[in-house]
Design a protein around this motif. Structure first.
Motif, mmCIF file in Angstrom:
data_model
loop_
_atom_site.group_PDB
_atom_site.id
_atom_site.type_symbol
_atom_site.label_atom_id
_atom_site.label_comp_id
_atom_site.label_asym_id
_atom_site.label_seq_id
_atom_site.Cartn_x
_atom_site.Cartn_y
_atom_site.Cartn_z
ATOM 1 N N MET A 1 0.816 -1.185 0.701
ATOM 2 C CA MET A 1 -0.218 0.163 0.378
ATOM 3 C C MET A 1 0.901 1.571 0.663
ATOM 4 N N ASN A 2 0.389 2.398 -0.698
ATOM 5 C CA ASN A 2 1.593 3.707 -0.524
ATOM 6 C C ASN A 2 0.432 4.121 0.516
ATOM 7 N N LYS A 3 1.632 5.145 1.320
ATOM 8 C CA LYS A 3 1.097 6.112 2.335
ATOM 9 C C LYS A 3 0.638 7.474 1.984
ATOM 10 N N SER A 16 -8.103 6.228 -7.099
ATOM 11 C CA SER A 16 -9.014 5.268 -7.389
ATOM 12 C C SER A 16 -8.788 4.343 -6.940
ATOM 13 N N ALA A 17 -8.593 4.187 -4.914
ATOM 14 C CA ALA A 17 -8.808 3.106 -4.822
ATOM 15 C C ALA A 17 -9.218 3.460 -3.448
ATOM 16 N N ASP A 18 -9.928 2.280 -2.397
ATOM 17 C CA ASP A 18 -10.699 3.095 -1.209
ATOM 18 C C ASP A 18 -8.770 3.685 -0.165
ATOM 19 N N VAL A 19 -9.058 3.713 0.292
ATOM 20 C CA VAL A 19 -8.082 4.833 1.386
ATOM 21 C C VAL A 19 -8.875 4.239 2.508
ATOM 22 N N TYR A 20 -7.549 4.006 3.601
ATOM 23 C CA TYR A 20 -7.427 3.722 5.049
ATOM 24 C C TYR A 20 -6.806 4.061 5.720
ATOM 25 N N VAL A 48 -4.187 11.631 12.429
ATOM 26 C CA VAL A 48 -3.911 10.864 11.595
ATOM 27 C C VAL A 48 -2.796 10.995 10.969
ATOM 28 N N PRO A 49 -1.347 10.541 11.151
ATOM 29 C CA PRO A 49 -0.049 11.424 10.601
ATOM 30 C C PRO A 49 -0.223 10.246 8.582
ATOM 31 N N TYR A 50 -0.892 9.591 8.388
ATOM 32 C CA TYR A 50 -0.857 9.233 7.010
ATOM 33 C C TYR A 50 -1.937 8.192 7.182
ATOM 34 N N GLY A 55 -4.449 3.041 -4.584
ATOM 35 C CA GLY A 55 -5.349 3.462 -5.859
ATOM 36 C C GLY A 55 -3.827 4.753 -6.230
ATOM 37 N N LYS A 56 -4.514 5.710 -6.677
ATOM 38 C CA LYS A 56 -3.616 6.984 -6.941
ATOM 39 C C LYS A 56 -4.477 7.784 -6.850
ATOM 40 N N GLU A 57 -4.011 9.250 -6.789
ATOM 41 C CA GLU A 57 -4.706 10.204 -6.263
ATOM 42 C C GLU A 57 -5.943 10.696 -8.034
ATOM 43 N N LEU A 58 -6.574 10.726 -8.433
ATOM 44 C CA LEU A 58 -8.168 11.597 -9.286
ATOM 45 C C LEU A 58 -7.560 12.670 -9.561
ATOM 46 N N PRO A 59 -8.035 13.007 -10.504
ATOM 47 C CA PRO A 59 -8.292 14.381 -10.861
ATOM 48 C C PRO A 59 -9.289 15.095 -10.207
ATOM 49 N N PRO A 60 -9.728 15.655 -9.718
ATOM 50 C CA PRO A 60 -11.032 16.621 -9.828
ATOM 51 C C PRO A 60 -12.602 16.301 -10.607
ATOM 52 N N GLU A 61 -13.371 16.074 -9.627
ATOM 53 C CA GLU A 61 -14.337 16.002 -10.100
ATOM 54 C C GLU A 61 -14.773 17.258 -10.588
ATOM 55 N N PRO A 62 -15.075 16.723 -12.149
ATOM 56 C CA PRO A 62 -15.646 18.727 -12.386
ATOM 57 C C PRO A 62 -16.639 19.222 -11.856
#
Length: 89
Positions: A1-3, A16-20, A48-50, A55-62
């Motif tokens: 998992m990515n921090k 793009s994926a769930d964040v925990y 919460v430090p991290y 997933g990866k960060e997505l562009p903002p919603e329209p």
């Protein structure tokens, strides 16, 4: 998992994926769901430090879609408040 440093999470940030949470078990934010004010307040209040995600960060919603979702949630909240007032009466 990515921090993910919690300081980079802002209103509208989505992945793009769930964040925990930093425990890797409890979900903070669902996939493709934008962070709201209460998400930001939560990670600040609990220091919460991290966060973690595959997933990866997505562009903002329209903007139009985001505004529409916010107004729908506001309508639901107003309906709930009206129901609570009726139950109290």
């Amino acid at each position: 998992m990515n921090k993910i440093d919690s300081s980079v999470i802002h209103i509208g940030t989505r992945f793009s994926a769930d964040v925990y949470f930093d425990d890797g078990i409890n979900m903070f934010l669902g996939a493709n769901k934008p962070a709201k004010n209460y998400h930001i307040a939560c990670i600040k209040r609990w220091a919460v430090p991290y966060l973690l995600t595959n997933g990866k960060e997505l562009p903002p919603e329209p903007k139009a879609q985001s505004d529409n979702q916010d107004s729908e949630q506001l309508e639901e909240l107003e309906e709930l408040e009206e129901l609570e007032e009726l139950e109290e009466a």
